[in-house]
Design a protein around this motif. Structure first.
Motif, PDB file in Angstrom:
ATOM      1  N   CYS A 271      26.995  35.465  30.485  1.00 39.76           N
ATOM      2  CA  CYS A 271      27.849  35.265  29.311  1.00 39.76           C
ATOM      3  C   CYS A 271      29.208  34.677  29.646  1.00 39.76           C
ATOM      4  O   CYS A 271      29.771  33.900  28.871  1.00 39.76           O
ATOM      5  N   SER A 272      29.751  35.095  30.791  1.00 38.02           N
ATOM      6  CA  SER A 272      31.104  34.679  31.135  1.00 38.02           C
ATOM      7  C   SER A 272      31.280  34.785  32.640  1.00 38.02           C
ATOM      8  O   SER A 272      30.514  35.471  33.325  1.00 38.02           O
ATOM      9  N   GLU A 273      32.305  34.106  33.134  1.00 37.63           N
ATOM     10  CA  GLU A 273      32.566  34.097  34.570  1.00 37.63           C
ATOM     11  C   GLU A 273      34.066  34.196  34.824  1.00 37.63           C
ATOM     12  O   GLU A 273      34.866  33.514  34.172  1.00 37.63           O
ATOM     13  N   TYR A 274      34.432  35.071  35.778  1.00 35.88           N
ATOM     14  CA  TYR A 274      35.780  35.044  36.326  1.00 35.88           C
ATOM     15  C   TYR A 274      35.662  34.514  37.745  1.00 35.88           C
ATOM     16  O   TYR A 274      34.823  34.982  38.526  1.00 35.88           O
ATOM     17  N   ARG A 275      36.502  33.555  38.098  1.00 38.98           N
ATOM     18  CA  ARG A 275      36.416  32.953  39.433  1.00 38.98           C
ATOM     19  C   ARG A 275      37.817  32.593  39.905  1.00 38.98           C
ATOM     20  O   ARG A 275      38.607  32.020  39.149  1.00 38.98           O
ATOM     21  N   HIS A 276      38.086  32.935  41.152  1.00 39.95           N
ATOM     22  CA  HIS A 276      39.361  32.565  41.758  1.00 39.95           C
ATOM     23  C   HIS A 276      39.075  31.933  43.112  1.00 39.95           C
ATOM     24  O   HIS A 276      38.462  32.545  43.985  1.00 39.95           O
ATOM     25  N   ASP A 277      39.548  30.686  43.279  1.00 41.93           N
ATOM     26  CA  ASP A 277      39.370  29.954  44.528  1.00 41.93           C
ATOM     27  C   ASP A 277      40.737  29.852  45.194  1.00 41.93           C
ATOM     28  O   ASP A 277      41.597  29.073  44.776  1.00 41.93           O
ATOM     29  N   SER A 278      40.925  30.656  46.260  1.00 43.68           N
ATOM     30  CA  SER A 278      42.235  30.712  46.901  1.00 43.68           C
ATOM     31  C   SER A 278      42.610  29.392  47.571  1.00 43.68           C
ATOM     32  O   SER A 278      43.792  29.060  47.693  1.00 43.68           O
ATOM     33  N   ARG A 279      41.593  28.637  48.014  1.00 45.44           N
ATOM     34  CA  ARG A 279      41.895  27.354  48.645  1.00 45.44           C
ATOM     35  C   ARG A 279      42.399  26.353  47.617  1.00 45.44           C
ATOM     36  O   ARG A 279      43.333  25.589  47.877  1.00 45.44           O
ATOM     37  N   ALA A 280      41.759  26.355  46.441  1.00 46.72           N
ATOM     38  CA  ALA A 280      42.173  25.406  45.405  1.00 46.72           C
ATOM     39  C   ALA A 280      43.532  25.771  44.825  1.00 46.72           C
ATOM     40  O   ALA A 280      44.356  24.894  44.525  1.00 46.72           O
ATOM     41  N   THR A 281      43.787  27.089  44.660  1.00 47.43           N
ATOM     42  CA  THR A 281      45.053  27.523  44.058  1.00 47.43           C
ATOM     43  C   THR A 281      46.148  27.754  45.094  1.00 47.43           C
ATOM     44  O   THR A 281      47.314  27.922  44.741  1.00 47.43           O
ATOM     45  N   ARG A 282      45.739  27.762  46.406  1.00 50.18           N
ATOM     46  CA  ARG A 282      46.661  28.045  47.505  1.00 50.18           C
ATOM     47  C   ARG A 282      47.353  29.395  47.327  1.00 50.18           C
ATOM     48  O   ARG A 282      48.535  29.563  47.650  1.00 50.18           O
ATOM     49  N   ARG A 283      46.571  30.341  46.831  1.00 56.32           N
ATOM     50  CA  ARG A 283      47.117  31.678  46.617  1.00 56.32           C
ATOM     51  C   ARG A 283      46.020  32.708  46.821  1.00 56.32           C
ATOM     52  O   ARG A 283      45.035  32.726  46.080  1.00 56.32           O
ATOM     53  N   GLN A 284      46.187  33.530  47.859  1.00 56.15           N
ATOM     54  CA  GLN A 284      45.229  34.596  48.096  1.00 56.15           C
ATOM     55  C   GLN A 284      45.646  35.844  47.330  1.00 56.15           C
ATOM     56  O   GLN A 284      46.841  36.137  47.211  1.00 56.15           O
ATOM     57  N   LEU A 285      44.640  36.577  46.810  1.00 54.32           N
ATOM     58  CA  LEU A 285      44.893  37.801  46.065  1.00 54.32           C
ATOM     59  C   LEU A 285      44.473  39.007  46.884  1.00 54.32           C
ATOM     60  O   LEU A 285      43.552  38.937  47.710  1.00 54.32           O
ATOM     61  N   THR A 286      45.138  40.112  46.640  1.00 54.01           N
ATOM     62  CA  THR A 286      44.773  41.373  47.284  1.00 54.01           C
ATOM     63  C   THR A 286      43.636  42.031  46.513  1.00 54.01           C
ATOM     64  O   THR A 286      43.284  41.617  45.401  1.00 54.01           O
ATOM     65  N   ASP A 287      43.075  43.098  47.093  1.00 56.23           N
ATOM     66  CA  ASP A 287      42.035  43.855  46.394  1.00 56.23           C
ATOM     67  C   ASP A 287      42.545  44.365  45.049  1.00 56.23           C
ATOM     68  O   ASP A 287      41.833  44.297  44.037  1.00 56.23           O
ATOM     69  N   ALA A 288      43.762  44.872  45.033  1.00 59.29           N
ATOM     70  CA  ALA A 288      44.332  45.405  43.796  1.00 59.29           C
ATOM     71  C   ALA A 288      44.511  44.306  42.752  1.00 59.29           C
ATOM     72  O   ALA A 288      44.277  44.524  41.553  1.00 59.29           O
ATOM     73  N   GLN A 289      44.920  43.119  43.186  1.00 55.85           N
ATOM     74  CA  GLN A 289      45.096  42.011  42.244  1.00 55.85           C
ATOM     75  C   GLN A 289      43.756  41.540  41.692  1.00 55.85           C
ATOM     76  O   GLN A 289      43.643  41.229  40.501  1.00 55.85           O
ATOM     77  N   TYR A 290      42.731  41.490  42.553  1.00 53.38           N
ATOM     78  CA  TYR A 290      41.401  41.130  42.055  1.00 53.38           C
ATOM     79  C   TYR A 290      40.902  42.172  41.050  1.00 53.38           C
ATOM     80  O   TYR A 290      40.322  41.837  40.012  1.00 53.38           O
TER      81      TYR A 290
END
Length: 430
Positions: A271-290
């Motif tokens: 139905c839906s997708e959440y996706r974060h690509d740290s290479r494309a955004t140049r920003r890594q997220l922590t476990d808490a942020q995810y």
């Protein structure tokens, strides 16, 4: 002499039982084709006539699979009649008693397992699902079958035609003291036509050729060769009865979460997708942020096409997480997400589940799932793994397809009946 059992036996089964006198006796072919019953009867007859020298062994991937695939059938009076009373085993024990003889059970799930065989001398051995045990274990087991008249009995479903068991043994049967019998689904006289049709609906492509036709065929090309955007991509969604989430965790690689819904029309939908690509955004997220990002994504979700006044938010029954992401799993628990659980990560079985649903048009993808839609067409088998006799997809651009597989295969018990309904309705919706 055959024990008195209630099951009808085919001519092929009887012939294999009577001729299982070689050093290596191998039954191979499709699932539920009767090969296991025949091999177990041959083994039990050998146990009854075994002399006192040498050990008797049963080997399999784990003790649990030996219990499920070998001992439980032998203890079933509906299958083996009075013989079942003479098979005694305490669950979890590494020994069993068959016809008064002690039988040692050995799990062989990795290369180190061959060490469990060193120093022993065996007279009889039975191997369940031989393609799943390490080649080194098989070789060591044959070396330990050194008592006079020692014999090996083994069953397996087909695998790659380059698998070591096929290349090193089946293809060299004429050179070895080996007899093999190939079984197809039609060789089992005890199956109803309805059951055969239901079973066939669960397998497509590579797995249908192996598990239904009993063929040793290679994995090549696209993993989801049945994928067709015209058939499988939708712009609107029906009402959903249940939701689950599958998550493939990534830090430097993309992080992907797929919301899987079971709809009122009897289909599954990405139905839906959440996706974060740290290479494309140049920003890594922590476990808490995810964790927070997933919570926000679910809390703000509104089904496509729903009116602006419709409430937002969805609460999945389970959240299936990449089992290698232990710290993220802990974070999700601490943050109170919906029943975080380790995803079932049997890759080949999970791919088969997704393939079966796609082939039956029981799994559709909403057009908003951009990452998943970009990965599905190019998701391919690894030719280098194929050369080694293994089935493995290429580990590239596989993050959303893995998230989908986690959600789909971890809930297989909830939707398996949809394939049977599809078969009965000739492909029409229920």
């Amino acid at each position: 002499m055959l024990p008195d059992i209630p099951l009808p036996l085919s001519r092929k089964q009887l012939r294999s039982i009577g001729r299982a006198t070689a050093r290596i006796n191998l039954w191979h072919g499709s699932v539920r084709s009767g090969k296991t019953i025949a091999s177990l009867l041959a083994f039990v007859i050998a146990v009854a006539g075994a002399g006192p020298s040498g050990l008797i062994l049963i080997a399999g991937k784990t003790i649990q699979t030996i219990e499920r695939n070998v001992l439980e059938p032998l203890q079933d009076p509906l299958l083996f009649g009075p013989l079942a009373r003479h098979v005694v085993h305490t669950r979890g024990s590494t020994t069993a008693t068959i016809l008064g003889r002690t039988v040692h059970l050995i799990g062989a799930n990795d290369a180190k397992s061959e060490g469990r065989l060193r120093g022993l001398t065996a007279q009889l051995a039975y191997v369940d699902e031989a393609t799943l045990v390490p080649e080194g274990f098989w070789t060591q087991l044959l070396a330990r079958l050194s008592a006079p008249g020692a014999r090996l009995f083994a069953t397996t479903n087909p695998d790659s035609p380059r698998h070591w068991l096929k290349v090193g043994y089946l293809d060299r049967a004429a050179e070895l003291n080996l007899r093999a019998w190939h079984f197809r689904l039609a060789d089992n006289p005890s199956l109803s036509a309805e059951y055969v049709a239901s079973l066939a609906a669960e397998y497509v492509g590579l797995w249908k050729r192996r598990m239904i036709d009993g063929a040793w065929v290679v994995a090549e090309g696209a993993v989801y060769g049945m994928w067709d955007e015209a058939r499988h991509v939708v712009d609107t969604l029906p009402d959903m009865r249940r939701y689950w989430v599958g998550i493939d965790y990534g830090t430097t690689n993309p992080f992907s979460a797929i919301l899987l819904g079971l709809s009122v029309d009897g289909r599954l939908y990405a139905c839906s997708e959440y996706r974060h690509d740290s290479r494309a955004t140049r920003r890594q997220l922590t476990d808490a942020q995810y964790s927070d990002a997933v919570r926000t994504w679910l809390a703000t979700y509104r089904p496509p096409g729903a009116p602006d006044t419709a409430p937002r938010g969805v609460l999945p029954e389970w959240t299936f997480i990449d089992p290698s992401a232990a710290s993220f799993h802990t974070q999700m628990w601490a943050d109170g997400h919906s029943s975080p659980a380790k995803a079932t990560n049997a890759v080949s079985d999970g791919i088969r589940s997704v393939s079966s649903l796609l082939a039956a048009d029981r799994l559709l993808v909403h057009s908003s799932c951009a990452g998943l839609l970009s990965e599905l067409p190019g998701y391919s088998w690894d030719p280098k793994a194929t050369e080694r006799g293994e089935d493995a997809p290429m580990k590239v651009d596989d993050h959303s397809v893995d998230a989908l597989r986690y959600a789909v295969h971890s809930t297989a018990h909830e939707w398996r009946h949809l394939l049977t309904v599809h078969q009965r309705n000739g492909g029409a919706a229920p």
